[in-house]
Scaffold this motif. Sequence first.
Motif, mmCIF file in Angstrom:
data_model
loop_
_atom_site.group_PDB
_atom_site.id
_atom_site.type_symbol
_atom_site.label_atom_id
_atom_site.label_comp_id
_atom_site.label_asym_id
_atom_site.label_seq_id
_atom_site.Cartn_x
_atom_site.Cartn_y
_atom_site.Cartn_z
ATOM 1 N N GLY A 80 11.137 -6.347 2.051
ATOM 2 C CA GLY A 80 11.832 -6.458 0.785
ATOM 3 C C GLY A 80 13.295 -6.790 0.935
ATOM 4 N N THR A 81 13.857 -7.403 -0.093
ATOM 5 C CA THR A 81 15.255 -7.824 -0.079
ATOM 6 C C THR A 81 16.106 -7.113 -1.129
ATOM 7 O OG1 THR A 81 14.713 -9.668 -1.552
ATOM 8 C CG2 THR A 81 14.713 -10.120 0.829
ATOM 9 N N THR A 82 15.468 -6.517 -2.130
ATOM 10 C CA THR A 82 16.242 -5.833 -3.174
ATOM 11 C C THR A 82 15.696 -4.439 -3.454
ATOM 12 O OG1 THR A 82 14.915 -6.985 -4.856
ATOM 13 C CG2 THR A 82 17.052 -7.950 -4.282
ATOM 14 N N ALA A 83 14.431 -4.364 -3.826
ATOM 15 C CA ALA A 83 13.829 -3.069 -4.153
ATOM 16 C C ALA A 83 13.547 -2.280 -2.885
ATOM 17 C CB ALA A 83 12.541 -3.269 -4.942
ATOM 18 N N VAL A 84 13.802 -0.983 -2.921
ATOM 19 C CA VAL A 84 13.505 -0.094 -1.798
ATOM 20 C C VAL A 84 12.095 0.464 -2.004
ATOM 21 C CG1 VAL A 84 14.196 1.984 -0.551
ATOM 22 C CG2 VAL A 84 15.942 0.496 -1.580
ATOM 23 N N PRO A 85 11.173 0.258 -1.056
ATOM 24 C CA PRO A 85 9.799 0.734 -1.225
ATOM 25 C C PRO A 85 9.741 2.246 -1.437
ATOM 26 C CG PRO A 85 9.960 -0.775 0.645
ATOM 27 C CD PRO A 85 11.357 -0.468 0.212
ATOM 28 N N ASP A 86 8.755 2.691 -2.210
ATOM 29 C CA ASP A 86 8.636 4.115 -2.524
ATOM 30 C C ASP A 86 8.465 4.961 -1.266
ATOM 31 O OD1 ASP A 86 8.919 3.645 -5.215
ATOM 32 O OD2 ASP A 86 6.768 3.623 -5.635
ATOM 33 N N ASP A 87 7.658 4.497 -0.308
ATOM 34 C CA ASP A 87 7.482 5.263 0.928
ATOM 35 C C ASP A 87 8.802 5.433 1.655
ATOM 36 O OD1 ASP A 87 4.796 5.921 0.803
ATOM 37 O OD2 ASP A 87 4.134 4.084 1.810
ATOM 38 N N LEU A 88 9.619 4.374 1.636
ATOM 39 C CA LEU A 88 10.918 4.471 2.301
ATOM 40 C C LEU A 88 11.833 5.441 1.549
ATOM 41 C CD1 LEU A 88 12.712 3.500 4.590
ATOM 42 C CD2 LEU A 88 13.453 1.603 3.130
ATOM 43 N N LYS A 89 11.790 5.413 0.229
ATOM 44 C CA LYS A 89 12.592 6.365 -0.543
ATOM 45 C C LYS A 89 12.232 7.800 -0.175
ATOM 46 C CE LYS A 89 13.360 3.506 -4.656
ATOM 47 N NZ LYS A 89 13.037 3.338 -6.102
ATOM 48 N N ARG A 90 10.930 8.071 -0.028
ATOM 49 C CA ARG A 90 10.512 9.435 0.310
ATOM 50 C C ARG A 90 10.975 9.816 1.716
ATOM 51 N NH1 ARG A 90 6.050 8.137 -3.186
ATOM 52 N NH2 ARG A 90 4.952 7.029 -1.531
ATOM 53 N N MET A 126 0.847 -1.186 0.000
ATOM 54 C CA MET A 126 0.000 0.000 0.000
ATOM 55 C C MET A 126 0.885 1.239 0.000
ATOM 56 S SD MET A 126 -2.854 1.165 2.833
ATOM 57 C CE MET A 126 -3.788 -0.329 2.550
ATOM 58 N N THR A 127 0.523 2.222 -0.808
ATOM 59 C CA THR A 127 1.268 3.470 -0.871
ATOM 60 C C THR A 127 0.548 4.529 -0.063
ATOM 61 O OG1 THR A 127 2.118 2.936 -3.054
ATOM 62 C CG2 THR A 127 2.158 5.253 -2.407
ATOM 63 N N HIS A 128 1.282 5.242 0.758
ATOM 64 C CA HIS A 128 0.720 6.288 1.595
ATOM 65 C C HIS A 128 1.123 7.640 1.028
ATOM 66 C CE1 HIS A 128 -0.372 3.444 4.833
ATOM 67 N NE2 HIS A 128 0.662 2.780 4.343
ATOM 68 N N THR A 129 0.162 8.522 0.914
ATOM 69 C CA THR A 129 0.440 9.856 0.405
ATOM 70 C C THR A 129 0.839 10.759 1.549
ATOM 71 O OG1 THR A 129 -1.178 9.562 -1.342
ATOM 72 C CG2 THR A 129 -0.506 11.817 -0.855
ATOM 73 N N GLU A 130 1.970 11.430 1.441
ATOM 74 C CA GLU A 130 2.435 12.308 2.493
ATOM 75 C C GLU A 130 1.679 13.629 2.434
ATOM 76 O OE1 GLU A 130 6.518 12.614 3.360
ATOM 77 O OE2 GLU A 130 7.052 10.973 2.024
ATOM 78 N N PRO A 131 1.243 14.146 3.580
ATOM 79 C CA PRO A 131 0.526 15.417 3.579
ATOM 80 C C PRO A 131 1.408 16.556 3.099
ATOM 81 C CG PRO A 131 1.101 14.751 5.814
ATOM 82 C CD PRO A 131 1.422 13.593 4.925
ATOM 83 N N LEU A 132 0.870 17.364 2.178
ATOM 84 C CA LEU A 132 1.646 18.473 1.648
ATOM 85 C C LEU A 132 1.989 19.482 2.727
ATOM 86 C CD1 LEU A 132 -0.275 19.058 -1.712
ATOM 87 C CD2 LEU A 132 1.882 17.850 -1.373
#
Length: 492
Positions: free
Chosen positions: A31-41, A1-7
């Motif tokens: 995850g073992t290889t790909a970094v989740p988008d939420d974590l990247k943010r 699930m992707t969470h939208t960060e409040p502006l």
Amino acid sequence: MTHTEPLTARAALPADLDEAAHRCLVAGFDGTTAVPDDLKRLIDRGLGGVILFTRNIRDADQVRGLTDSLRALRADLLVAIDNEGGGIGHLVTAGAPEVPGNYALGVVDDPALTARCADALAGHLASLGITVSYAPVADLQVQADNPIVRTRAFGGEAGVVSRHLRAWIEATEARGVASCAKHFPGHGGTLTDSHHELAVDPRPYERLDLEPFRAAIAAGVPMMMSAHVVFPALDENRPATLSRRILRDLLRLELGFDGVLVSDALEMKAIADRYGEAAGARIALAAGADQVIVAVADLGVTLECRDAVLGALRSGTLAEERVREASERVRGLAERYAEPSVAVRAWDPGVGLEAARRAVDGQAARGGARGAHVVDLFPAPHPALNWGGEDLLTEMRALDPTATGTAVSGEPEDAEGLAGAILRRAGRAPLIVATSDSGLYPWQGRVAEALMARRPDGVRVATGLPEGGALCSYGRGKANLRAVAEVLVGAR
């Protein structure tokens, strides 16, 4: 699930304060290889660290690739893991050195040997790009019915624990890995596992186990982890993780610790059930923690904690100077440890078994049990500690393929019936009956008694703390079990 960060989160605070708040967080993820988008943010916003678990581990090359990918997003990101040894760790499939638990090291009481074990663990971490180890355990095992410390401690005497802490911390530092003494101000005097509910240590101040933490500070430990334990003698209202009296007044002002103070995981029920993770993050930082760990894989929980901290900064209920102070400590830690070693010198792969053997060797020899039937009674592995379920029969059969056995990792419906079935399978073979902390798990005692009543020639083994004269391994790590198996079959 992707969470939208409040502006509004970024707009409401100065960019440097937003980054400072993120630096105070340590996040778990899946995850073992790909970094989740939420974590990247989160990393882009300044996340201070990540914590790895078994869910993130396949093999050594994969782990090094993952840590490289994380640091490519932010060079000063701290990458951490629990790595105590003795089967308590998450890197078995990545080739982790097999070292016995702390209690066995305390029994041997050779700090140089402890340093060699710590060096092996830290060297392996450095080779994987992991530069924070949430170890060693500084707690004393002083309460017989404590359910969580036990063989994770170096012992129950402050002097023993203190000298082994020093050896561990110094060896880990020499590898360029940050160690972390835990769980301040001590979890050993409780009767409760704070993973499951709030724990209380009712002892007066003068009986609390502070000496090992003083020793860790004197040894230059760069990090400490707080305990989710209430100490009425210090603060009758809040667990240490959320207590300013304990984190600031005691640890900072009285003991003089100036390193990074990190909370134990906020999703542990001692915090989550009573306060909630988000409130726990806000209160812990206000009380004096520098980083809070949100270890669950669901990054939505981390985002909720982050938003609670940002909201408290906007409202003024969390002081800006407190967060900036915490962030600067984390920044200083990252400057020392975030960049892993490029070339890692070899460590001693056999030191763990050497240490485990020395712990067992002081006991009476029990050789001659070849062809034995091994009954291994033990509790189910603790999910948070990730002890891998190693069993004595496997180690016996590695030395003696004629060995047979039965492993029981949970309470049977009928102890007497189970004992009868085991004895029928064993026939006339020598009988070995192993228990693991049977005082905490009475079903083990019932099964063992039923077996020994019918086979008084059986050999008793303890794979946790010592039990009434039984041959003791002082832990259930692979090295511990191999060492006791060698004695049982007369392999040494």
